[in-house]
Design a protein around this motif. Structure first.
Motif, short mmCIF file in Angstrom:
data_model
loop_
_atom_site.label_atom_id
_atom_site.label_comp_id
_atom_site.label_asym_id
_atom_site.label_seq_id
_atom_site.Cartn_x
_atom_site.Cartn_y
_atom_site.Cartn_z
N GLY A 225 0.77 -0.38 5.00
CA GLY A 225 2.20 0.34 4.73
C GLY A 225 3.34 -0.44 5.30
O GLY A 225 4.49 -0.39 4.82
N GLU B 232 -3.64 1.61 -3.09
CA GLU B 232 -3.95 2.80 -3.22
C GLU B 232 -5.27 3.12 -2.01
O GLU B 232 -5.88 2.49 -2.27
N SER C 99 -1.79 -3.54 -8.67
CA SER C 99 -2.13 -2.20 -7.91
C SER C 99 -3.67 -2.65 -7.32
O SER C 99 -4.38 -3.38 -7.84
N SER D 274 3.52 -1.35 -0.46
CA SER D 274 3.86 0.00 -0.93
C SER D 274 2.36 0.93 -0.82
O SER D 274 1.54 0.44 -1.67
N THR E 177 -6.98 -0.55 -5.50
CA THR E 177 -7.61 0.73 -4.84
C THR E 177 -8.81 0.36 -3.99
O THR E 177 -9.68 -0.31 -4.24
N THR F 152 -5.35 8.81 -0.12
CA THR F 152 -5.75 10.09 -0.63
C THR F 152 -7.10 10.21 0.03
O THR F 152 -7.93 9.41 0.24
N ASP G 285 -0.20 4.42 -0.80
CA ASP G 285 -0.55 5.81 -0.74
C ASP G 285 -1.77 6.08 -0.30
O ASP G 285 -2.90 5.33 -0.45
N ALA H 10 -4.05 2.77 5.75
CA ALA H 10 -3.03 3.11 4.97
C ALA H 10 -1.68 2.77 5.89
O ALA H 10 -0.84 2.32 5.34
N HIS I 164 1.16 -2.63 -5.60
CA HIS I 164 0.93 -1.14 -4.98
C HIS I 164 -0.55 -0.96 -4.72
O HIS I 164 -1.52 -1.38 -5.14
#
Length: 296
Positions: free
Chosen positions: A274, A171, A248, A278, A250, A282, A280, A270, A169
């Motif tokens: 994507g 971020e 993951s 996967s 970041t 912010t 996200d 993102a 994932h």
């Protein structure tokens, strides 16, 4: 339970020192609700709570069989689960050679839970004897003697990863340098070298999510050249992080205040990442204002 699908229960057990902690972390990354060493007498109540919640579909129980009484209880409990139509159980047994287990205990300077008199090898042999029936019942047995932690994770993913699982994932986060660099960021990129929309009065109250600001940032010649080289670097490195067992990442994009440039770049990043991962996004500081600093 809310779903008609049976509760997926994996019992993680095996020799002490064979990798149960690493296995538990791998199952967490696969979306399992992981419980470490719950007394078997509490399991019926736990199943009841899980069924009532309807929100937990996958459970992994780490079982460390350190006494004969504990062993007998869990065997009986597994027999009851096997007879329940609402629960599907699988046993993952982690093993390793005696010599490798001795080496691991020597390296960590831990004492074996069954080596009460300090004789490590005798404790390992006793545990192996106690676990014979559990190993025979296991659907999956993994010998970790020659495995690195990363290889064990890959082996577990190979057995238990489902088509809908996304262990890796990303971020993507925008931030303002005047509020500090995110301490959990793996990759930090400074975009303060790009032209600043803050100095255009009409754009000052807006953010990088607003189309005029987004277009202004993206239409700068230096933006496109930077962006293409940066995302090419990410496409190159992300598979390497996955191979090394990282689940993951970041990626933090920073400008002065975290309102305009970093927000626009993070949003585009993102969207593009994507398409394969996967992701996200912010925007940590997008709605923060600090009057003592007048640049975004």
């Amino acid at each position: 339970m809310a779903s008609n699908n049976p509760l997926d229960v994996v019992i993680i057990t095996g020799m002490s020192g064979a990798g149960k902690t690493i296995a538990a972390q791998a199952f967490e990354d696969l979306g399992y609700f992981v419980i470490d060493n719950m007394p078997p007498s509490l399991l019926p109540k736990f199943w009841e709570l899980v069924r009532e919640s309807g929100s937990i579909q996958k459970v992994a129980l780490v079982i460390d069989l350190r006494s004969r009484a504990f062993y007998d209880q869990i065997i009986s409990m597994l027999a009851d689960l096997d007879n329940a139509n609402t629960v599907r159980t699988r046993i993952l047994f982690l093993d390793a050679s005696n010599s490798e287990l001795v080496a691991r205990y020597k390296e960590t300077r831990r004492s074996h839970p069954l080596a009460m008199d300090g004789r490590l090898l005798e404790g390992i042999k006793l545990e192996r004897e106690l676990l014979t029936e559990m190993k025979n019942r296991a659907q999956i047995v993994i010998d970790t003697s020659n495995m690195s932690p990363r290889q064990l994770r890959e082996e577990i993913f190979g057995h238990f990863k489902e088509s809908g699982d996304t262990p890796f994932h990303i971020e993507v986060m925008s931030f303002g340098y005047k509020y500090g660099i995110p301490i959990d960021a793996d990759i930090v990129m400074d975009v303060r070298f790009l032209p600043n929309p803050y100095y255009i009065p009409a754009y000052k109250p807006l953010t990088g999510l607003d189309k005029p600001v987004y277009d202004y940032v993206m239409n700068q010649p230096e933006t496109e050249k930077f962006y293409q080289q940066f995302i090419d670097l990410l496409w190159l490195t992300m598979p390497g992080y996955q191979r090394e067992g990282k689940t993951s990442m970041t990626i933090a994009i920073g400008c002065t205040g975290g309102h305009h440039r970093s927000v626009a770049i993070a949003q585009r990043l993102a969207q593009d990442l994507g398409k394969k991962y996967s992701v996200d996004v912010t925007h940590r500081d997008m709605h923060r204002r600090k009057e003592t600093v007048n640049r975004s």
